[in-house]
Design a protein around this motif. Structure first.
Motif, PDB file in Angstrom:
ATOM      1  N   LYS A 112     -14.888   5.498 -12.656  1.00 21.66           N
ATOM      2  CA  LYS A 112     -13.812   6.356 -12.169  1.00 21.66           C
ATOM      3  C   LYS A 112     -14.346   7.432 -11.242  1.00 21.66           C
ATOM      4  O   LYS A 112     -13.689   7.879 -10.341  1.00 21.66           O
ATOM      5  CB  LYS A 112     -13.140   7.025 -13.367  1.00 21.66           C
TER       6      LYS A 112
ATOM      7  N   ARG B 136       1.178   0.327 -10.747  1.00 21.56           N
ATOM      8  CA  ARG B 136       1.530   1.742 -10.852  1.00 21.56           C
ATOM      9  C   ARG B 136       1.208   2.270 -12.252  1.00 21.56           C
ATOM     10  O   ARG B 136       0.582   3.326 -12.406  1.00 21.56           O
ATOM     11  CB  ARG B 136       3.025   1.888 -10.551  1.00 21.56           C
ATOM     12  N   LEU B 137       1.638   1.492 -13.264  1.00 19.21           N
ATOM     13  CA  LEU B 137       1.449   1.975 -14.640  1.00 19.21           C
ATOM     14  C   LEU B 137      -0.026   2.008 -15.017  1.00 19.21           C
ATOM     15  O   LEU B 137      -0.515   2.977 -15.588  1.00 19.21           O
ATOM     16  CB  LEU B 137       2.207   1.071 -15.611  1.00 19.21           C
ATOM     17  N   SER B 139      -2.598   2.251 -13.068  1.00 21.38           N
ATOM     18  CA  SER B 139      -3.350   3.309 -12.389  1.00 21.38           C
ATOM     19  C   SER B 139      -3.035   4.660 -13.017  1.00 21.38           C
ATOM     20  O   SER B 139      -3.878   5.554 -13.024  1.00 21.38           O
ATOM     21  CB  SER B 139      -3.061   3.314 -10.899  1.00 21.38           C
ATOM     22  N   ALA B 140      -1.831   4.803 -13.567  1.00 20.28           N
ATOM     23  CA  ALA B 140      -1.512   6.047 -14.273  1.00 20.28           C
ATOM     24  C   ALA B 140      -2.259   6.115 -15.599  1.00 20.28           C
ATOM     25  O   ALA B 140      -2.723   7.177 -16.007  1.00 20.28           O
ATOM     26  CB  ALA B 140      -0.014   6.142 -14.514  1.00 20.28           C
ATOM     27  N   PHE B 141      -2.402   4.969 -16.264  1.00 13.93           N
ATOM     28  CA  PHE B 141      -3.112   4.955 -17.552  1.00 13.93           C
ATOM     29  C   PHE B 141      -4.600   5.200 -17.357  1.00 13.93           C
ATOM     30  O   PHE B 141      -5.228   5.971 -18.069  1.00 13.93           O
ATOM     31  CB  PHE B 141      -2.957   3.596 -18.245  1.00 13.93           C
ATOM     32  N   LYS B 143      -6.271   6.164 -14.579  1.00 19.83           N
ATOM     33  CA  LYS B 143      -6.644   7.244 -13.658  1.00 19.83           C
ATOM     34  C   LYS B 143      -7.574   6.747 -12.550  1.00 19.83           C
ATOM     35  O   LYS B 143      -8.561   7.385 -12.215  1.00 19.83           O
ATOM     36  CB  LYS B 143      -7.342   8.387 -14.400  1.00 19.83           C
ATOM     37  N   CYS B 144      -7.319   5.556 -12.047  1.00 26.43           N
ATOM     38  CA  CYS B 144      -8.061   5.105 -10.874  1.00 26.43           C
ATOM     39  C   CYS B 144      -7.213   4.084 -10.118  1.00 26.43           C
ATOM     40  O   CYS B 144      -6.152   3.675 -10.582  1.00 26.43           O
ATOM     41  CB  CYS B 144      -9.421   4.540 -11.256  1.00 26.43           C
ATOM     42  N   HIS B 145      -7.709   3.700  -8.939  1.00 26.84           N
ATOM     43  CA  HIS B 145      -6.928   2.778  -8.118  1.00 26.84           C
ATOM     44  C   HIS B 145      -6.947   1.389  -8.727  1.00 26.84           C
ATOM     45  O   HIS B 145      -7.982   0.919  -9.180  1.00 26.84           O
ATOM     46  CB  HIS B 145      -7.507   2.717  -6.710  1.00 26.84           C
TER      47      HIS B 145
END
Lengths: 270, 163
Positions: A112, B136-137, B139-141, B143-145
């Motif tokens: 990350k 989308r979900l 990447s929200a979980f 925290k990366c692309h």
């Protein structure tokens, strides 16, 4: 199977490949116009072709690094390049122009965050002969830096900094340390004056040594040539550079040891 | 009515017994079964290419399903990658319900996670919606692309052999 997308394949075959695949990308069987198969063939089994193969999706591909693409890259980068300076032909020339060497490591990893705590370490090295130092300043600098930072055999001072969280801060701190060391070594404090090192050799503090105490106990006159010779031989022995291999006596070392022996014999009147 | 009133143990419910660590004298069974498929009676059990090779052949005849640098020497965070991979796999299997004939390939390049799916329906607006939704979900979980590649693959095309 190739008849699936005939029009599309025609497009890919006509155009420039580096325009279709400019960057590292996941393998796409509909874009790559090659009849690929990947996989082991078991008995009575056929290895899957590119449309059905998961193996082709697993491996990393270098389809963006075809030889024409690399040539194009090089041609595009060439206008930003300048020829290597002719003055810097040898290693000595480089060192004369750029005496301080900085060593840092950048880490690339999947994850990350691109930050790696190990990347903050900065090591700066300089050969002391590149600095303007007199006898006293050189001695003081080596004493201040310590044995673990100054290598006497190749005259290189190494400063390794990892105390700040960011590489730039560490770099600045290493610069500061070097500067401070240099200017501090040029200063002469009152406690370094001649009274404290009466026969100052610049290197070896005669009065602090155990040999000085031994001579004191002998109750000899200080101006006698025997004491002077003894002091010289002790100094020589102490300043002898460390041998590269332990247990091997070099010629200079032998001479120093024999000088020391003679002076002691004369001192004790044996 | 409780018949055996003398026995106090009968009054105590089972789950209130204190757990006791007991000594096992039986020999350890080191049988490896994970990733190995049984042969069916009629020899009509379909296997994909991945399933056809046992796990000891990973890196020999088949590749890894998740690619990252965490397992290299001196690198950190492999446990986290494994955990995230499992999350991604479960999420995708649930989101693309009954659409995935094979396993998912997960690759990590810098801070991008590339997920490759082989989907057994025609890639329509429905599948594209699911793709964007899960991108989308996730990447929200995580925290990366997240990049998702979806390709078409029929169920019968995924079959490598029958055992």
């Amino acid at each position: 199977r190739i008849a699936r997308h005939p029009s599309f394949l025609a497009d890919t075959l006509e155009g420039e490949w580096s325009d279709i695949w400019p960057l590292p990308n996941q393998f796409n069987p509909y874009l790559v116009p090659l009849p690929l198969r990947m996989g082991h063939t078991q008995k009575f089994c056929v290895s899957p072709d590119k449309y059905t193969s998961v193996e082709l999706l697993k491996v990393q591909n270098f389809l963006h690094l075809t030889p024409p693409a690399i040539k194009k890259h090089c041609a595009a980068l060439k206008k930003f390049c300048t020829p290597f300076p002719k003055e810097l032909e040898t290693q000595q020339d480089c060192e004369r122009e750029f005496p301080v060497e900085t060593h840092t490591v950048d880490y690339v990893a999947a994850g990350k965050t691109p930050r790696n705590p190990a990347a903050r370490v900065v090591t700066k090295t300089i050969r002391l002969s590149n600095l303007v130092l007199d006898h006293h300043a050189r001695l003081k600098l080596t004493q201040l830096a310590g044995k673990e930072r100054y290598n006497r055999s190749n005259d290189i001072l190494t400063i390794k900094v990892d105390r700040c969280p960011v590489k730039k801060q560490n770099k600045d701190f290493a610069d500061y340390l070097l500067t401070a060391l240099y200017f501090e070594s040029w200063k002469t404090e009152p406690w370094e004056s001649k009274e404290h090192t009466s026969h100052s050799d610049g290197y070896y503090w005669w009065e602090d040594s155990a040999s000085y105490q031994n001579v004191k106990n002998l109750s000899l006159s200080w101006d006698s040539p025997t004491v002077e010779k003894y002091r010289e031989s002790v100094r020589e022995l102490k300043l002898e550079p460390e041998p590269e291999k332990l247990g091997i006596l070099t010629e200079e070392r032998k001479e120093a040891v024999s000088n020391y022996k003679d002076s002691v014999i004369k001192l004790l009147n044996l | 009515m409780i018949r055996n009133t003398n026995s106090l143990r009968a009054l105590v419910p089972r789950f209130q017994h204190q757990p006791v660590c007991q000594f096992h004298a039986s020999p350890a069974c080191n049988k490896a079964t994970a990733g190995r498929h049984k042969v069916s009676k009629m020899l009509n059990k379909p296997l994909t290419y991945d399933q056809a090779f046992k796990p000891n052949l990973i890196g020999v005849k088949k590749g890894w399903l998740s690619v990252h640098t965490g397992n290299l020497r001196g690198e950190q965070g492999s446990y986290q990658f494994t955990y995230e991979d499992e999350l991604i796999r479960k999420f995708c299997v649930g989101t693309f319900y009954r659409m995935l004939p094979t396993d998912i390939v997960i690759k990590r390049r810098f801070n991008v996670i590339e997920i490759t799916l082989l989907c057994n329906t025609v890639v329509t607006s429905k599948v594209l919606f699911l793709k964007a939704y899960s991108e989308r979900l996730l990447s929200a979980f995580l925290k990366c692309h997240i990049k998702m590649h979806v390709f078409k693959l029929n169920n019968e095309d995924a079959i490598y052999k029958y055992i």
